[in-house]
Write an enzyme that holds these catalytic residues in place. Structure first.
Site, PDB file in Angstrom:
ATOM      1  N   ASN A  13       0.863  -1.186   0.000  1.00  0.00           N
ATOM      2  CA  ASN A  13       0.000   0.000   0.000  1.00  0.00           C
ATOM      3  C   ASN A  13       0.897   1.232   0.000  1.00  0.00           C
ATOM      4  O   ASN A  13       1.466   1.585   1.030  1.00  0.00           O
ATOM      5  CB  ASN A  13      -0.896  -0.041   1.244  1.00  0.00           C
ATOM      6  CG  ASN A  13      -1.749   1.206   1.392  1.00  0.00           C
ATOM      7  OD1 ASN A  13      -1.881   1.993   0.450  1.00  0.00           O
ATOM      8  ND2 ASN A  13      -2.329   1.388   2.572  1.00  0.00           N
ATOM      9  N   TRP A  14       0.975   1.868  -1.161  1.00  0.00           N
ATOM     10  CA  TRP A  14       1.850   3.046  -1.271  1.00  0.00           C
ATOM     11  C   TRP A  14       1.296   4.261  -0.536  1.00  0.00           C
ATOM     12  O   TRP A  14       2.005   5.242  -0.340  1.00  0.00           O
ATOM     13  CB  TRP A  14       2.024   3.432  -2.733  1.00  0.00           C
ATOM     14  CG  TRP A  14       2.942   2.554  -3.515  1.00  0.00           C
ATOM     15  CD1 TRP A  14       3.706   1.511  -3.061  1.00  0.00           C
ATOM     16  CD2 TRP A  14       3.203   2.668  -4.915  1.00  0.00           C
ATOM     17  NE1 TRP A  14       4.421   0.982  -4.092  1.00  0.00           N
ATOM     18  CE2 TRP A  14       4.142   1.669  -5.237  1.00  0.00           C
ATOM     19  CE3 TRP A  14       2.751   3.513  -5.921  1.00  0.00           C
ATOM     20  CZ2 TRP A  14       4.624   1.493  -6.535  1.00  0.00           C
ATOM     21  CZ3 TRP A  14       3.226   3.340  -7.224  1.00  0.00           C
ATOM     22  CH2 TRP A  14       4.146   2.339  -7.521  1.00  0.00           C
ATOM     23  N   LYS A  15      -0.007   4.246  -0.223  1.00  0.00           N
ATOM     24  CA  LYS A  15      -0.650   5.430   0.365  1.00  0.00           C
ATOM     25  C   LYS A  15      -0.428   6.633  -0.575  1.00  0.00           C
ATOM     26  O   LYS A  15      -0.384   6.445  -1.792  1.00  0.00           O
ATOM     27  CB  LYS A  15      -0.135   5.674   1.783  1.00  0.00           C
ATOM     28  CG  LYS A  15      -0.229   4.395   2.630  1.00  0.00           C
ATOM     29  CD  LYS A  15       0.017   4.596   4.082  1.00  0.00           C
ATOM     30  CE  LYS A  15      -0.148   3.258   4.804  1.00  0.00           C
ATOM     31  NZ  LYS A  15      -0.046   3.375   6.246  1.00  0.00           N
ATOM     32  N   HIS A 101      -9.559   1.526   4.777  1.00  0.00           N
ATOM     33  CA  HIS A 101      -8.267   1.634   5.459  1.00  0.00           C
ATOM     34  C   HIS A 101      -8.432   2.553   6.665  1.00  0.00           C
ATOM     35  O   HIS A 101      -9.192   3.533   6.610  1.00  0.00           O
ATOM     36  CB  HIS A 101      -7.205   2.189   4.497  1.00  0.00           C
ATOM     37  CG  HIS A 101      -5.834   2.111   5.103  1.00  0.00           C
ATOM     38  ND1 HIS A 101      -5.375   3.047   5.991  1.00  0.00           N
ATOM     39  CD2 HIS A 101      -4.853   1.182   4.984  1.00  0.00           C
ATOM     40  CE1 HIS A 101      -4.160   2.693   6.388  1.00  0.00           C
ATOM     41  NE2 HIS A 101      -3.818   1.575   5.793  1.00  0.00           N
ATOM     42  N   GLU A 103      -6.749   4.867   7.795  1.00  0.00           N
ATOM     43  CA  GLU A 103      -6.510   6.297   7.531  1.00  0.00           C
ATOM     44  C   GLU A 103      -7.733   6.938   6.882  1.00  0.00           C
ATOM     45  O   GLU A 103      -8.038   8.104   7.142  1.00  0.00           O
ATOM     46  CB  GLU A 103      -5.251   6.466   6.668  1.00  0.00           C
ATOM     47  CG  GLU A 103      -3.999   6.172   7.497  1.00  0.00           C
ATOM     48  CD  GLU A 103      -2.832   5.615   6.708  1.00  0.00           C
ATOM     49  OE1 GLU A 103      -2.837   5.683   5.467  1.00  0.00           O
ATOM     50  OE2 GLU A 103      -1.900   5.082   7.354  1.00  0.00           O
ATOM     51  N   GLU A 173      -5.553  -4.852  10.548  1.00  0.00           N
ATOM     52  CA  GLU A 173      -4.462  -3.913  10.792  1.00  0.00           C
ATOM     53  C   GLU A 173      -4.703  -3.197  12.113  1.00  0.00           C
ATOM     54  O   GLU A 173      -5.487  -2.235  12.159  1.00  0.00           O
ATOM     55  CB  GLU A 173      -4.392  -2.884   9.671  1.00  0.00           C
ATOM     56  CG  GLU A 173      -4.165  -3.492   8.310  1.00  0.00           C
ATOM     57  CD  GLU A 173      -3.595  -2.474   7.338  1.00  0.00           C
ATOM     58  OE1 GLU A 173      -2.477  -2.694   6.862  1.00  0.00           O
ATOM     59  OE2 GLU A 173      -4.245  -1.439   7.092  1.00  0.00           O
ATOM     60  N   GLY A 179       2.517   2.144  10.710  1.00  0.00           N
ATOM     61  CA  GLY A 179       3.473   3.230  10.548  1.00  0.00           C
ATOM     62  C   GLY A 179       4.227   3.574  11.827  1.00  0.00           C
ATOM     63  O   GLY A 179       4.898   4.598  11.901  1.00  0.00           O
ATOM     64  N   SER A 218       3.344  -2.326  10.159  1.00  0.00           N
ATOM     65  CA  SER A 218       4.800  -2.403  10.320  1.00  0.00           C
ATOM     66  C   SER A 218       5.395  -3.747   9.885  1.00  0.00           C
ATOM     67  O   SER A 218       6.352  -4.230  10.482  1.00  0.00           O
ATOM     68  CB  SER A 218       5.206  -2.059  11.753  1.00  0.00           C
ATOM     69  OG  SER A 218       4.807  -0.724  12.072  1.00  0.00           O
ATOM     70  N   GLY A 239       2.657  -1.246   4.247  1.00  0.00           N
ATOM     71  CA  GLY A 239       2.683   0.176   3.940  1.00  0.00           C
ATOM     72  C   GLY A 239       4.104   0.636   3.636  1.00  0.00           C
ATOM     73  O   GLY A 239       4.646   0.387   2.553  1.00  0.00           O
ATOM     74  N   GLY A 240       4.730   1.289   4.609  1.00  0.00           N
ATOM     75  CA  GLY A 240       6.042   1.911   4.423  1.00  0.00           C
ATOM     76  C   GLY A 240       7.065   1.032   3.718  1.00  0.00           C
ATOM     77  O   GLY A 240       7.769   1.496   2.806  1.00  0.00           O
TER      78      GLY A 240
HETATM   79  P1  PGA Z   1       2.758   0.236   7.621  1.00  0.00           P
HETATM   80  O1  PGA Z   1       1.280   0.471   7.038  1.00  0.00           O
HETATM   81  O2  PGA Z   1       3.237  -1.072   7.023  1.00  0.00           O
HETATM   82  O3  PGA Z   1       3.544   1.412   7.177  1.00  0.00           O
HETATM   83  O4  PGA Z   1       2.611   0.111   9.104  1.00  0.00           O
HETATM   84  C1  PGA Z   1       0.372  -0.581   6.866  1.00  0.00           C
HETATM   85  C2  PGA Z   1      -0.912  -0.074   6.266  1.00  0.00           C
HETATM   86  O5  PGA Z   1      -1.365   1.017   6.651  1.00  0.00           O
HETATM   87  O6  PGA Z   1      -1.514  -0.732   5.393  1.00  0.00           O
END
Ligand code: PGA
Length: 257
Positions: A13-15, A101, A103, A173, A179, A218, A239-240
């Protein structure tokens, strides 16, 4: 529950990251790495910003890499300024869509009620929905994790007929792990994901055996193998660590065979 019926699924997930030029460079790099890995048993997806989707679809055309959007509106057209509809995604050749998600729930007012409409709308359009659920740190501390997951899973899938439950991918999640560098303990991840599967079993035991439930929060190359080896964990939403093609390919390589 035994994972024989469920192919591992690893999604990055590049966000809100990467321009079109950056996406193009990344796609070439990742596709070369995936080809070298030869892990055709793992389904791999990139959840990319809207502006990069067509670049990613054309870059991945002769590969098995799936390209996924990060949100969509439940209606197929209409007066919803700033939104994107399922037919606009399928026209581009997009394979799926991340829904709910944390966010989007936290910053953009995404509700379970809207998700209950988005999930069947995505499936009806031929998109794979990746429905995200998870508790906050306070909810976990208060012993409310199961209640929160029950609410999000039940409401998000409320309008979906049981026959289609297994066509959804669910990502567990825990919000406190996103993050933050803080990963759920292995027992916490296994327990929550087994609980999500049990919620699906309440509606259909067959769907529960087939539905894929991912862990997210993470995930990195250094912890992916132990998370992906958990019996109920069918993959990861990353994500990251997905922003770097080498690291992301290493996470794909960590999926159990
Ligand atoms: P993260 O994000 O791996 O940076 O913790 C995961 C996500 O939000 O899908």
């Amino acid at each position: 529950m035994s994972s024989e019926l469920r192919a591992p699924f690893v999604a990055g997930n590049w966000k809100m990251n990467k321009t079109r030029a950056e996406a193009r460079g990344y796609a070439g790099d990742l596709l070369a790495r995936l080809a070298a890995l030869g892990r055709d048993d793992v389904e791999v997806a990139i959840c990319a910003p809207f502006t990069t989707l067509d670049e990613m679809v054309s870059a991945s055309r002769s590969s098995r890499l799936m390209i996924v959007a990060q949100n969509m509106h439940e209606a197929d057209h209409g007066a919803f300024t700033g939104e994107v509809a399922a037919p606009m995604l399928t026209e581009l050749g997009v394979d799926g869509v991340v829904l709910g998600h944390s966010e989007r729930r936290q910053y953009f007012g995404e509700t379970d009620r809207a998700l209950a409409l988005k999930v069947p709308a995505a499936l009806a359009a031929g998109l794979l929905p990746i429905l995200c659920v998870g508790e906050t740190e306070d909810e976990r501390a208060a012993g409310d994790t199961d209640r929160k997951l029950r609410q999000q899973v039940k409401e998000g899938l409320d309008k979906l007929e049981s026959e289609r439950l297994a066509d959804v991918v669910i990502a567990y999640e825990p919000i406190w792990a996103i993050g933050t560098g803080q990963t759920a303990a292995l027992e916490q991840a296994q327990e929550a994901i087994a609980f999500v599967r049990a919620l699906i079993a309440d509606r259909s035991r067959d769907a529960a055996a087939r539905v894929r439930v991912l862990y997210g929060g993470s995930v990195k190359a250094s912890n992916a193998a132990e998370l992906l080896a958990l019996p109920d964990v069918d993959g990861a939403l990353v994500g990251g660590a997905s922003l770097d093609a080498e690291e992301f390919a290493a996470i794909v390589a960590a999926a159990p065979r």
